[in-house]
Design an enzyme around this catalytic site. Sequence first.
Site: not given
Length: 267
Positions: A33, A155, A10-11, A137, A151
């Site tokens: 979501r 990744k 969505s973005s 990633s 994070y």
Amino acid sequence: MTHVVITGGSSGIGLAVARIYVHRGYRVSLIARGMAALEAAQIALREGNEGRVHIAAADVANADTVGAAIRACEAEAGPCDILICSAGIVEPSPFENQTEADFDRQIAVNLSGSVHAVRAVYAQMCARGRGRIMLVSSGAGLIGIPGYAAYCASKFALRGFAEALRSEAKPKGVTVSICFPPDTQTPQLERERAARPAEAEVIMGQVKPWSAEQVATHMVLALDRGRFDIYFGLTLLALGRLAPLVRPLIDWHFDRQIRRLQRVTEP
């Protein structure tokens, strides 16, 4: 007709990838979501394009809901031919200050969320003898960064998953790829930068941010060519190819820079 499923669609990078495939006339399904953001993306993508756009709301960290969302999209648009796992979150914080919930959430979305999406399409791809999977990633999956322990862990782990899955999937006709984007100009980047430790900027500031459109174009071209690992610019290419050989030198260089920064900022 080719059906592309994009998590985090969505973005940001996911939406930019969707624009390319919709312009090609493909069927595209977006999973994220927030239903409001999905509906806005669906409307924007349909304007002036040939492809059909489907949407389904799901939290990729939940295997059951993301599986149900993908099955609903496949019921409308056919089996998934290309899966793009771009859903992700980042919450920068020194490890000692980060809550267990925030740490675990990044692992759940960035790593497990990708695994859940792959699991939802992998068996049918293997049964059909074709399919393409792209795991997103990060440059933070190539080098450890202060303030990004969770994070980086999520990744880095994606690469191990991708390498193992590639070996299993290739004889079955399924292509697995992984890409390592730098900072990308998205709404999430602006929020992240507000919380980014100065020590992290010493490392991350070495690579100029790319636009989401540049990253998406690079990804789609690599998928078209069946490439496994995709880097963005010479710095990340060098990290991806050479970092294991020169790790002590890289660590020494950045440790010196961080110590200098800390001396300057100490009261």
